[in-house]
Design an enzyme around this catalytic site. Structure first.
Site, PDB file in Angstrom:
ATOM      1  N   ASP A  89      14.665  17.147  18.041  1.00 16.94           N
ATOM      2  CA  ASP A  89      16.055  16.969  18.445  1.00 16.94           C
ATOM      3  C   ASP A  89      16.929  17.865  17.578  1.00 16.94           C
ATOM      4  O   ASP A  89      16.483  18.410  16.573  1.00 16.94           O
ATOM      5  CB  ASP A  89      16.474  15.505  18.357  1.00 16.94           C
ATOM      6  CG  ASP A  89      16.305  14.910  16.972  1.00 16.94           C
ATOM      7  OD1 ASP A  89      16.167  15.684  16.007  1.00 16.94           O
ATOM      8  OD2 ASP A  89      16.315  13.675  16.849  1.00 16.94           O
ATOM      9  N   PHE A  93      22.516  13.592  17.461  1.00 17.45           N
ATOM     10  CA  PHE A  93      22.572  12.132  17.494  1.00 17.45           C
ATOM     11  C   PHE A  93      22.657  11.554  16.094  1.00 17.45           C
ATOM     12  O   PHE A  93      23.358  10.566  15.863  1.00 17.45           O
ATOM     13  CB  PHE A  93      21.351  11.559  18.215  1.00 17.45           C
ATOM     14  CG  PHE A  93      21.379  10.061  18.310  1.00 17.45           C
ATOM     15  CD1 PHE A  93      22.182   9.428  19.248  1.00 17.45           C
ATOM     16  CD2 PHE A  93      20.629   9.275  17.442  1.00 17.45           C
ATOM     17  CE1 PHE A  93      22.230   8.039  19.327  1.00 17.45           C
ATOM     18  CE2 PHE A  93      20.667   7.889  17.519  1.00 17.45           C
ATOM     19  CZ  PHE A  93      21.470   7.273  18.462  1.00 17.45           C
ATOM     20  N   ASP A 143      24.515  19.120  20.381  1.00 16.67           N
ATOM     21  CA  ASP A 143      25.540  18.523  21.233  1.00 16.67           C
ATOM     22  C   ASP A 143      26.207  17.366  20.510  1.00 16.67           C
ATOM     23  O   ASP A 143      25.777  16.963  19.431  1.00 16.67           O
ATOM     24  CB  ASP A 143      24.928  18.025  22.549  1.00 16.67           C
ATOM     25  CG  ASP A 143      23.991  16.843  22.340  1.00 16.67           C
ATOM     26  OD1 ASP A 143      23.353  16.775  21.257  1.00 16.67           O
ATOM     27  OD2 ASP A 143      23.889  15.987  23.227  1.00 16.67           O
ATOM     28  N   GLY A 214      23.082  10.515  25.669  1.00 14.90           N
ATOM     29  CA  GLY A 214      24.210   9.590  25.692  1.00 14.90           C
ATOM     30  C   GLY A 214      23.962   8.310  26.455  1.00 14.90           C
ATOM     31  O   GLY A 214      24.912   7.630  26.848  1.00 14.90           O
ATOM     32  N   ASP A 264      11.201   9.440  24.541  1.00 14.75           N
ATOM     33  CA  ASP A 264      10.878   9.212  23.131  1.00 14.75           C
ATOM     34  C   ASP A 264      11.621   7.975  22.661  1.00 14.75           C
ATOM     35  O   ASP A 264      12.673   7.634  23.215  1.00 14.75           O
ATOM     36  CB  ASP A 264      11.294  10.401  22.255  1.00 14.75           C
ATOM     37  CG  ASP A 264      12.784  10.359  21.921  1.00 14.75           C
ATOM     38  OD1 ASP A 264      13.133   9.860  20.827  1.00 14.75           O
ATOM     39  OD2 ASP A 264      13.606  10.786  22.764  1.00 14.75           O
ATOM     40  N   CYS A 302      -6.336  -4.151  26.194  1.00 18.08           N
ATOM     41  CA  CYS A 302      -6.059  -2.966  25.370  1.00 18.08           C
ATOM     42  C   CYS A 302      -7.336  -2.475  24.705  1.00 18.08           C
ATOM     43  O   CYS A 302      -8.131  -3.274  24.196  1.00 18.08           O
ATOM     44  CB  CYS A 302      -5.007  -3.300  24.314  1.00 18.08           C
ATOM     45  SG  CYS A 302      -4.577  -1.901  23.254  1.00 18.08           S
ATOM     46  N   CYS A 307      -7.158  -3.837  18.630  1.00 22.15           N
ATOM     47  CA  CYS A 307      -7.614  -4.890  19.546  1.00 22.15           C
ATOM     48  C   CYS A 307      -9.135  -4.985  19.604  1.00 22.15           C
ATOM     49  O   CYS A 307      -9.679  -6.064  19.864  1.00 22.15           O
ATOM     50  CB  CYS A 307      -7.040  -4.654  20.939  1.00 22.15           C
ATOM     51  SG  CYS A 307      -5.271  -5.029  21.054  1.00 22.15           S
ATOM     52  N   HIS A 333      -1.606  -0.288  17.615  1.00 24.44           N
ATOM     53  CA  HIS A 333      -1.606  -1.024  18.881  1.00 24.44           C
ATOM     54  C   HIS A 333      -0.396  -0.675  19.735  1.00 24.44           C
ATOM     55  O   HIS A 333      -0.536  -0.382  20.936  1.00 24.44           O
ATOM     56  CB  HIS A 333      -1.642  -2.531  18.648  1.00 24.44           C
ATOM     57  CG  HIS A 333      -1.375  -3.290  19.908  1.00 24.44           C
ATOM     58  ND1 HIS A 333      -2.320  -3.429  20.906  1.00 24.44           N
ATOM     59  CD2 HIS A 333      -0.241  -3.881  20.375  1.00 24.44           C
ATOM     60  CE1 HIS A 333      -1.789  -4.092  21.915  1.00 24.44           C
ATOM     61  NE2 HIS A 333      -0.530  -4.380  21.622  1.00 24.44           N
TER      62      HIS A 333
END
Length: 374
Positions: A89, A93, A143, A214, A264, A302, A307, A333
């Site tokens: 990124d 943010f 941004d 956003g 993500d 799983c 597990c 997990h």
């Protein structure tokens, strides 16, 4: 980077991102490695969960260890020993999250380091330079993340400045002759007309992929769904679509239903450290006393290392004793659960059975399937 689109089921898309460092099957979930590590995991362990690509954090890696050390190692791949694709990124943010200790101007953002209080300035050009040093396979433009709530006028001013920063990001990326890929970020808050304006401006500039930014910043879930349903069909079909910072398992399902290719979020790793574990039947809070003598695995469906080898009682014990191993096993997990969910979604799109998959997903958790708005 090359994006291949294989098939669709409704608005959902099945494809792949092809990089020199490897192929990423889409829809894809990217584990977050903020400081050059997925917390508590070795790269080999992360890869074993099924992850094809990681997300790194430009802002934090710039502050520590910095560009110079990164370049001495070659790039972020060599620094952290992950030789598969990395998306970073831009830092926008994180700057947004600083709140009152930052000042945003047309030139960029002035703020004090959260580490030592030093005065720092970050702008689109610097963000591109940092990500060039990181060797990111996917670079994100710099941004401003439009806050929620914001009036339409506030959202418009923020979005238009982000467009100007997008142009500067593109120009600096090209000046650096960066051979990797650059994604634009669609802003505009919860206002559809502003999202339209943002996307048009970004397409005019030209990017290798388009992210929806956003969202998941406090707005009602219905607004997130509405914006995704409105904007995703307008993004060029031959470009990947990335929903940033999202989210819960059901958010991934709903994003895929609306045409998103990439996700993500820190949720699987952060929640794992807090004892909140995702399973095929819903969330298990391993700290609850009812797990103290439970010899069953977390999830019988799983196939993760945790597990296959450990009981709920053992994980409860590790958590109560504050053992590091507990957080690690929980993280393995949760990451595997997310990757299995994405594998299931990809398979359902391939076979044209997405509606049935989604219905089973919600039924197993005792919930109703949310309706598509359009």
């Amino acid at each position: 980077m090359k994006f291949e689109l294989d098939t669709t089921d409704g608005r959902a898309r099945r494809g792949r991102l092809i990089f020199d460092r490897g192929t990423v099957e889409t829809p894809a979930f990217m584990p977050v490695g903020t400081y050059g590590t997925v917390k508590g995991m070795t790269p080999e362990e992360v890869r074993a969960t099924g992850a094809d690509i990681l997300l790194g954090n430009t802002f934090h890696l710039w502050l520590r260890p910095g560009e110079e050390i990164m370049r001495k190692h070659g790039d972020l791949h060599d620094f952290m020993n992950w030789q598969r694709p990395i998306l970073t990124d831009s830092g926008g943010f994180q700057v947004f999250s600083l709140g009152d200790i930052r000042k945003i101007t047309e030139e960029g953002v002035h703020f004090r380091s959260p580490i030592n209080g030093e005065k720092i300035f970050l702008d689109p050009e610097k963000s591109m330079q940092i990500q060039d040093a990181l060797g990111s396979d996917v670079v994100m433009i710099f941004d401003e993340c439009t806050p929620y709530p914001a009036t339409e006028d506030e959202a418009r001013k923020s979005m238009q400045m982000s467009l100007r920063w997008a142009r500067r990001s593109r120009d600096e990326f090209d000046r650096l002759e960066n051979p990797n890929s650059l994604f634009g970020i669609i802003q505009g808050g919860v206002y559809e007309d502003l999202r339209d304006e943002s996307l048009k401006g970004l397409v005019d500039i030209g990017f290798d992929g388009y992210a929806v930014g956003g969202l998941a910043v406090g707005e009602p879930k219905a607004d997130m769904h509405r914006i995704l349903e409105h904007i995703c069909p307008q993004i060029p079909a031959d470009k990947p679509r990335y929903l940033m910072g999202v989210g819960k398992p059901e958010d991934l399902v709903e994003g895929v239903r609306r045409g998103v290719d990439m996700f993500d979020c820190v949720m699987p790793t952060r929640n794992a450290r807090n004892g909140h574990l995702f399973t095929s039947e819903g969330v298990i809070k391993i700290r609850n006393a009812r797990h103290r003598d439970d010899t069953s695995p977390l999830d019988t469906k799983c196939d993760c290392y945790t597990c296959k080898n450990y009981s709920r009682a053992y994980l409860y014990h590790l958590d109560r004793c504050n053992e590091i191993l507990g957080a690690r096993l929980n993280t393995i997990h949760n990451l595997r659960y997310y990757q299995m969910l994405m594998e299931g979604l990809r398979g359902a799109i391939e076979t044209g059975t997405l509606d049935a998959f989604v219905a089973d997903f919600y039924t197993s958790q005792g919930r109703e399937v949310p309706e598509l708005v359009n």
